[in-house]
Write a protein that holds these residues in place. Structure first.
Motif: not given
Length: 185
Positions: A26-40
């Motif tokens: 259905s859906a997945n989220f990657v959650i974290g503070r800035n600079g923790t590597g989510k986009t990477t």
């Protein structure tokens, strides 16, 4: 087509512990503070699934493993992408593809460099160069095989807009600076 079931990443950004993600349909989220590597992390997953050699070369990881499933099928394909560096061969990206747990694995080794040191039958070491055409053919063949297992589409990335108030967000103080994944059911 198979659907992605799970992702395992080792050595992401030099971390000792592995990242394991159970993927929900259905859906997945990657959650974290800035600079923790989510986009990477998302870019690494995309690069590995699309066999993007230039992105994989720049990414900091050791292994990325994918498991797939299809309703009504007993097969569960597995793909492991690894990054290896050796003095003799330079940097290599390896793909090990297994259609099921009993099927033999198919291996692809893509050299990030065109130069390679090989040992001949008489024990001599020689430098050989992989042609751009040969490397392109290997990548095309790999992408064809991957395309038989799944279809890659880019995921949209949403960031908090101007109306996002970090004081209103709920953060676990013990998780400061760490990245977590969360899925909706």
């Amino acid at each position: 087509m198979y659907k992605l079931k799970s992702i395992d990443i080792g050595g992401f950004r030099g971390q000792k512990s592995s990242i394991h993600i159970n993927v929900k349909e259905s859906a997945n989220f990657v959650i974290g503070r800035n600079g923790t590597g989510k986009t990477t992390l998302i870019n690494l997953i995309y690069a590995a699934l699309s066999a993007d050699l230039s992105l994989l070369k720049e990414a900091s990881f050791k292994t990325v493993g994918f498991r797939f499933h299809m309703r009504g099928s007993r097969k569960s394909p597995k793909i492991v992408v690894s990054k290896r560096v050796s003095i003799e061969r330079g940097e290599e990206i390896g793909y090990k593809i297994q259609d099921s747990s009993t099927a033999p694995a198919r291996d692809f080794v893509l050299s990030a460099r065109r130069r390679r040191v090989v040992t001949t039958q008489d024990g001599q070491r020689r430098t050989v160069f992989q042609s751009e055409t040969a490397r392109s053919q290997s990548v095309r063949s790999l992408r064809e095989i991957l395309g038989e297992i799944y279809k890659t589409t880019w995921l949209s990335l949403q960031r908090g807009g101007d109306d996002f108030d970090p004081d209103e967000a709920e953060f676990d103080p013990d998780e400061r600076g760490r990245m977590s994944t969360e899925s909706l059911k």
